[in-house]
Enzyme design. Structure first.
Site, PDB file in Angstrom:
ATOM      1  N   SER A  40       1.029  -1.024   0.029  1.00  0.00           N
ATOM      2  CA  SER A  40      -0.030   0.200  -0.054  1.00  0.00           C
ATOM      3  C   SER A  40       0.753   1.402  -0.056  1.00  0.00           C
ATOM      4  CB  SER A  40      -1.290  -0.067   1.510  1.00  0.00           C
ATOM      5  OG  SER A  40      -1.944   0.800   0.962  1.00  0.00           O
ATOM      6  N   ASP A 184      -6.156  -3.955  -2.022  1.00  0.00           N
ATOM      7  CA  ASP A 184      -5.089  -3.396  -1.651  1.00  0.00           C
ATOM      8  C   ASP A 184      -3.734  -4.541  -0.487  1.00  0.00           C
ATOM      9  OD1 ASP A 184      -3.389  -2.331   0.883  1.00  0.00           O
ATOM     10  OD2 ASP A 184      -3.649  -0.655   0.288  1.00  0.00           O
TER      11      ASP A 184
END
Length: 300
Positions: A40, A184
């Protein structure tokens, strides 16, 4: 033979900007970084540094981005929660109405922010190119929603891979890629320690940037309860993965929303303070690993 050092940069939204402070101190101490794995926001900062290992350039580029139209177009200022210790009845009513609107929208959309806007933002922070061409070997994680498996990108378009790794579930739509539905990387690999070891690191410095402290909930609504459950689950997984690192860094960052990028100076400073505190431990470990390997080598 030199022991190779790997950095596992965790996800945590804007708190991940603390990674810049970590990199700044390690660079000043001339601690070589041989591998970087990021999740991320850790993938964004890690990729920027892997392409150009200069924190001054990285900070300049971040500052230029946060003061640009491209940053405004993300609409993050509308996502940052407004704090109000004693909300009026009108404010409470507005919150309730807004929450119902969000729920209704969520029934028909896969994300609040358009994927193209995140892609545009990443393109302003990263140079074009492939992952395998970075100056420091780099990889980033994603999560396959169909299998629950962690996917590690070690080759291919770096901007595309980082965009996928940074696609916060619920805010950015998942990506269809090679029969998978990717989101993610923080869902399954909030701190990619195992992944950077797979790349070849002998010593792993893991950096977790999940919240150190969260405020108690008082009369929470459904969205707040679901959000807190995800936060607690993420903190536990992050802690477990961080335990597998040789050196564990956890910058002191209190309550902060993932979208508060404009607080970057505060977060960078937190990374600097935490890394400086752990420097004796880092230097000692690198020295011990080097001597241990030398002893084994001469034994044979």
């Amino acid at each position: 033979m030199k022991k190779k050092v790997g950095l596992a940069l965790g996800g945590g939204g804007a708190r991940g900007l603390a990674h810049i402070g970590v990199l700044k101190v390690l660079s000043e101490e001339q601690i070589p970084i041989d591998f970087i794995a990021g999740t991320s926001m850790g993938s964004i900062i890690g990729a920027m540094y892997a392409q150009n290992p200069d924190t001054a350039v990285l900070i300049d580029r971040l500052e230029s981005f946060t003061s640009s139209h491209d940053y405004d177009s993300l609409g993050l200022k509308y996502i940052v929660p407004k704090t109000n210790s004693t909300p009026s009845f009108l404010n409470q009513l507005v919150q309730v109405v807004s929450q119902r609107i969000v729920v209704n929208i969520a029934r028909f959309r896969q994300g609040v922010i358009k994927t193209e806007r995140l892609s545009d933002a990443v393109s302003k922070l990263l140079d074009k190119g492939n992952i395998e061409d970075t100056r420091i070997p780099f990889a980033c994680t994603a999560t396959d929603l169909n299998t629950g498996q962690t996917v590690l990108f070690q080759e291919g378009d770096i901007q595309k891979a980082v965009t996928i790794s940074s696609s916060i579930p619920g805010f950015i739509s998942p990506h269809k890629w090679r029969g998978m539905l990717l989101t993610d990387g923080g869902v399954t690999a909030p701190v990619p320690v195992k992944e950077v070891r797979r790349m070849g690191a002998d010593i792993v410095i893991g950096v977790g940037v999940d919240a150190n402290h969260v405020e108690p909930l008082e009369d929470p609504h459904v969205i707040e309860i679901i959000s807190r459950v995800n936060l607690v689950r993420g903190k536990i997984l992050s802690k477990i993965q961080l335990l597998a690192a040789d050196i564990r860094l956890h910058p002191q960052i209190d309550e902060a929303h993932w979208s508060e990028l404009l607080r970057y100076k505060e977060f960078i400073n937190a990374g600097i303070i935490e890394t400086q505190k752990k420097l004796p431990e880092i230097h000692d470990l690198i020295k011990r690993k080097k001597n241990l390997f030398r002893g084994i080598f001469y034994k044979y």
